[in-house]
Motif scaffolding. Structure first.
Motif, short mmCIF file in Angstrom:
data_model
loop_
_atom_site.label_atom_id
_atom_site.label_comp_id
_atom_site.label_asym_id
_atom_site.label_seq_id
_atom_site.Cartn_x
_atom_site.Cartn_y
_atom_site.Cartn_z
N LEU A 68 48.66 38.69 -6.02
CA LEU A 68 47.46 39.22 -5.36
C LEU A 68 46.22 38.51 -5.89
N CYS A 69 46.16 38.27 -7.20
CA CYS A 69 45.04 37.52 -7.77
C CYS A 69 45.02 36.09 -7.23
N GLN A 70 46.20 35.51 -7.05
CA GLN A 70 46.30 34.17 -6.47
C GLN A 70 45.72 34.17 -5.06
N ALA A 71 46.05 35.18 -4.26
CA ALA A 71 45.51 35.29 -2.91
C ALA A 71 44.00 35.49 -2.94
N ALA A 72 43.52 36.27 -3.91
CA ALA A 72 42.08 36.49 -4.04
C ALA A 72 41.35 35.19 -4.36
N GLY A 73 41.96 34.36 -5.21
CA GLY A 73 41.35 33.07 -5.52
C GLY A 73 41.32 32.15 -4.32
N ALA A 74 42.40 32.14 -3.55
CA ALA A 74 42.48 31.25 -2.38
C ALA A 74 41.47 31.62 -1.31
N THR A 75 41.12 32.89 -1.22
CA THR A 75 40.18 33.35 -0.19
C THR A 75 38.77 33.56 -0.74
N ALA A 76 38.56 33.18 -2.03
CA ALA A 76 37.26 33.40 -2.68
C ALA A 76 36.81 34.85 -2.53
N LEU A 77 37.73 35.76 -2.74
CA LEU A 77 37.44 37.18 -2.54
C LEU A 77 36.26 37.63 -3.40
N PRO A 78 35.19 38.15 -2.79
CA PRO A 78 34.01 38.54 -3.56
C PRO A 78 34.15 39.94 -4.17
N TYR A 79 35.10 40.06 -5.09
CA TYR A 79 35.31 41.35 -5.74
C TYR A 79 35.99 41.12 -7.09
N PRO A 80 35.63 41.90 -8.12
CA PRO A 80 36.21 41.73 -9.47
C PRO A 80 37.60 42.36 -9.58
N LEU A 81 38.58 41.73 -8.96
CA LEU A 81 39.92 42.29 -8.88
C LEU A 81 40.56 42.44 -10.25
N VAL A 82 40.53 41.39 -11.07
CA VAL A 82 41.18 41.45 -12.38
C VAL A 82 40.56 42.57 -13.22
N GLU A 83 39.25 42.65 -13.20
CA GLU A 83 38.56 43.66 -14.01
C GLU A 83 38.94 45.07 -13.60
N GLU A 84 39.16 45.27 -12.30
CA GLU A 84 39.49 46.61 -11.84
C GLU A 84 40.98 46.94 -12.05
N LEU A 85 41.83 45.92 -12.00
CA LEU A 85 43.24 46.15 -12.30
C LEU A 85 43.44 46.59 -13.74
N LEU A 86 42.50 46.23 -14.61
CA LEU A 86 42.63 46.52 -16.04
C LEU A 86 41.63 47.59 -16.49
N THR A 87 41.31 48.52 -15.61
CA THR A 87 40.37 49.58 -15.99
C THR A 87 40.87 50.37 -17.19
N ILE A 88 39.93 50.81 -18.00
CA ILE A 88 40.21 51.66 -19.16
C ILE A 88 39.34 52.90 -19.02
N ASP A 89 39.98 54.05 -18.90
CA ASP A 89 39.25 55.32 -18.73
C ASP A 89 38.26 55.24 -17.56
#
Length: 311
Positions: free
Chosen positions: A69-90
């Protein structure tokens, strides 16, 4: 050795890239620089494909799905912090920062943020308003609190690894664009792709991208029995390789496209500008390489050859 991903992961990747591409790809990312509605639409698309139902810390299939999914986000220049949200803490998005110059990609989005450096030191964050920078247009400076505990080393490693998969998607797309350009562009009566120098340049970039892809899969699938220190070195090596490959491939794409590659009418320009935060942060490739020196010295840095690198 079979390095193909499982069929269900491949199928999920196809669905993800199709859904994210519907947002509009790099042109949509360009619009997002002035229209926050595009970023909200990006989050809706991620929700539709089940991105936020993934438990990346569980390993196994969820982690593989997050990677593609991160690979797809990179290919489409997805304007959203996907990695940061996948690793949310509290409930707070996790960002990796350099405490000497803390900046957070998409830090202006509503919601809580946490920051950590590569040593795992945790900080509370107060993001500032967005600047008008062209490289990394969604980067915002941030003020960090005093150290406030730590985050698990595994989270830091996952952040580096998933960010590298996002870089992978961006460089694959940039290489595809450059390849299509040299096949279609006619110069001196024949396509650019017929010139030997151009072929060698594209081949070098393709080998670098293929190598990054194989290393990304290898790093993601390391046995759980590998010591934590080795996994940390693996994550650093992957991010270093991703950053160096991005520099090479993006430079090649710009050279082959000429002036067009530096105009926002070209998807390469948008991919380049929006991928710069991942290439440069939390540390430069040179700084990442320096962090690996202790792992080489104490013998914990593994190579493709038998045994370990001697101190």
């Amino acid at each position: 050795m079979n390095t193909e991903l499982p069929q269900d992961i491949t199928d999920f990747a196809a669905v993800a890239i199709k859904r994210l591409a519907r947002l509009g790809g790099p042109p949509a990312a360009l619009r997002a620089e002035t229209d926050d509605g595009v970023r909200l639409a990006a989050r809706d698309a991620l929700t539709e494909v089940g991105a936020f139902d993934l438990d990346v810390r569980s390993g196994s299939d969820d982690l593989l799905a997050a990677a593609v999914l991160c690979q797809a986000a990179g290919a489409t220049a997805l304007p959203y912090p996907l990695v940061e949200e996948l690793l949310t803490i509290d409930g707070a998005r996790l960002s990796l920062v350099n405490p000497q110059a803390p900046r957070i990609d998409h830090g202006d989005l509503t919601g809580a943020w946490l920051a950590a450096d590569l040593d795992g030191t945790r900080y509370q964050v107060r993001p500032a308003p967005r600047t008008t920078a062209k490289l990394g247009p969604f980067l915002v400076p941030a003020t960090l609190s005093a150290p406030d505990g730590t985050v698990p080393a595994a989270d830091v490693n996952l952040h580096l690894v998933l960010g590298s998969w996002r870089i992978l998607g961006a460089v694959q797309q940039a290489l595809d664009i450059a390849t299509q350009h040299v096949q279609a562009r006619v110069q001196f009566g024949k396509p650019l792709a017929d010139f030997q120098a151009v072929r060698f340049t594209v081949a070098d970039a393709a080998v670098a991208v293929r190598g990054l892809h194989e290393l990304a899969k290898y790093t993601l699938c390391r046995p759980e029995t590998v010591p934590a220190q080795t996994l940390s070195a693996d994550a650093l090596v992957l991010r270093l390789k991703a950053a160096e490959t991005a520099r090479q491939v993006l430079r090649t794409a710009h050279q082959l496209l000429g002036a067009l590659g530096f105009c926002d009418e070209s998807d390469v320009s948008v991919l380049d500008r929006h991928t710069q935060p991942l290439i440069r942060l939390p540390l430069s490739p040179e700084a990442l390489a320096l962090r690996l020196i202790p792992d080489v010295q104490d013998g914990s840095f593994e190579t493709l050859f038998n045994g370990r690198v001697p101190a």
